[in-house]
Motif scaffolding. Structure first.
Motif, mmCIF file in Angstrom:
data_model
loop_
_atom_site.group_PDB
_atom_site.id
_atom_site.type_symbol
_atom_site.label_atom_id
_atom_site.label_comp_id
_atom_site.label_asym_id
_atom_site.label_seq_id
_atom_site.Cartn_x
_atom_site.Cartn_y
_atom_site.Cartn_z
ATOM 1 N N GLY A 1 76.744 -8.946 38.222
ATOM 2 C CA GLY A 1 78.158 -9.086 38.526
ATOM 3 C C GLY A 1 78.525 -8.048 39.567
ATOM 4 N N PRO A 2 79.818 -7.862 39.799
ATOM 5 C CA PRO A 2 80.208 -6.901 40.843
ATOM 6 C C PRO A 2 79.794 -5.462 40.535
ATOM 7 C CG PRO A 2 82.138 -7.781 39.721
ATOM 8 C CD PRO A 2 80.951 -8.523 39.201
ATOM 9 N N ARG A 3 79.703 -5.114 39.246
ATOM 10 C CA ARG A 3 79.346 -3.733 38.894
ATOM 11 C C ARG A 3 78.310 -3.647 37.780
ATOM 12 N NH1 ARG A 3 85.248 -0.820 39.102
ATOM 13 N NH2 ARG A 3 85.605 -1.256 41.285
ATOM 14 N N GLU A 4 77.640 -4.730 37.500
ATOM 15 C CA GLU A 4 76.624 -4.749 36.444
ATOM 16 C C GLU A 4 75.268 -5.089 37.050
ATOM 17 O OE1 GLU A 4 79.333 -6.900 36.236
ATOM 18 O OE2 GLU A 4 80.581 -5.551 35.055
ATOM 19 N N ARG A 5 74.221 -4.410 36.547
ATOM 20 C CA ARG A 5 72.874 -4.640 37.052
ATOM 21 C C ARG A 5 71.874 -4.538 35.913
ATOM 22 N NH1 ARG A 5 73.229 -4.673 42.128
ATOM 23 N NH2 ARG A 5 71.057 -4.556 42.699
ATOM 24 N N LEU A 6 70.757 -5.223 36.083
ATOM 25 C CA LEU A 6 69.577 -5.009 35.252
ATOM 26 C C LEU A 6 68.580 -4.263 36.129
ATOM 27 C CD1 LEU A 6 68.881 -8.351 33.366
ATOM 28 C CD2 LEU A 6 69.585 -6.178 32.389
ATOM 29 N N VAL A 7 68.010 -3.185 35.599
ATOM 30 C CA VAL A 7 67.091 -2.365 36.379
ATOM 31 C C VAL A 7 65.812 -2.177 35.575
ATOM 32 C CG1 VAL A 7 66.767 -0.147 37.537
ATOM 33 C CG2 VAL A 7 69.038 -1.164 37.440
ATOM 34 N N LEU A 8 64.672 -2.433 36.205
ATOM 35 C CA LEU A 8 63.371 -2.219 35.591
ATOM 36 C C LEU A 8 62.819 -0.909 36.151
ATOM 37 C CD1 LEU A 8 61.070 -3.249 33.799
ATOM 38 C CD2 LEU A 8 60.186 -4.464 35.796
#
Length: 99
Positions: free
Chosen positions: A57-64
């Motif tokens: 979304g505009p300010r949400e991320r999934l990070v590996l």
């Protein structure tokens, strides 16, 4: 030169030499600490490695992220980081040897 001016000059030289000695000792201590403890120099011995990042979304991320032989899936949003899952990292492929 008068006695007063030669005394002033010798005191000034003694002060400068003492200051140079203190600065040299401080540099030597800091240099030794950097070699003994790599984290003090600002470079981490084992830094986390971001493998992949996907925007949700505009300010949400999934990070590996890979760190110290483990991989972490992190949910990152404004003001919050949550560990979603973690597992042992697969072994890294070794570079091909000569011949």
């Amino acid at each position: 030169m008068t006695v007063a001016s030669s005394s002033w000059v010798s005191q000034g030289l003694a002060t400068i030499l003492a200051l140079l000695l203190v600065l040299a000792l401080a540099w030597l201590v800091l240099h030794t600490l950097r070699r003994v403890q790599p984290g003090l120099s600002g470079r981490s011995a084992v830094a986390p490695q971001v493998l992949h990042s996907t925007g949700l979304g505009p300010r949400e991320r999934l990070v590996l992220v890979r760190h110290r032989g483990r991989e972490y899936l992190l949910g990152v949003s404004t003001g919050n980081v949550a560990v979603i899952d973690r597992w042992d990292a697969p072994p890294e492929p070794s570079p091909p040897g000569p011949g």
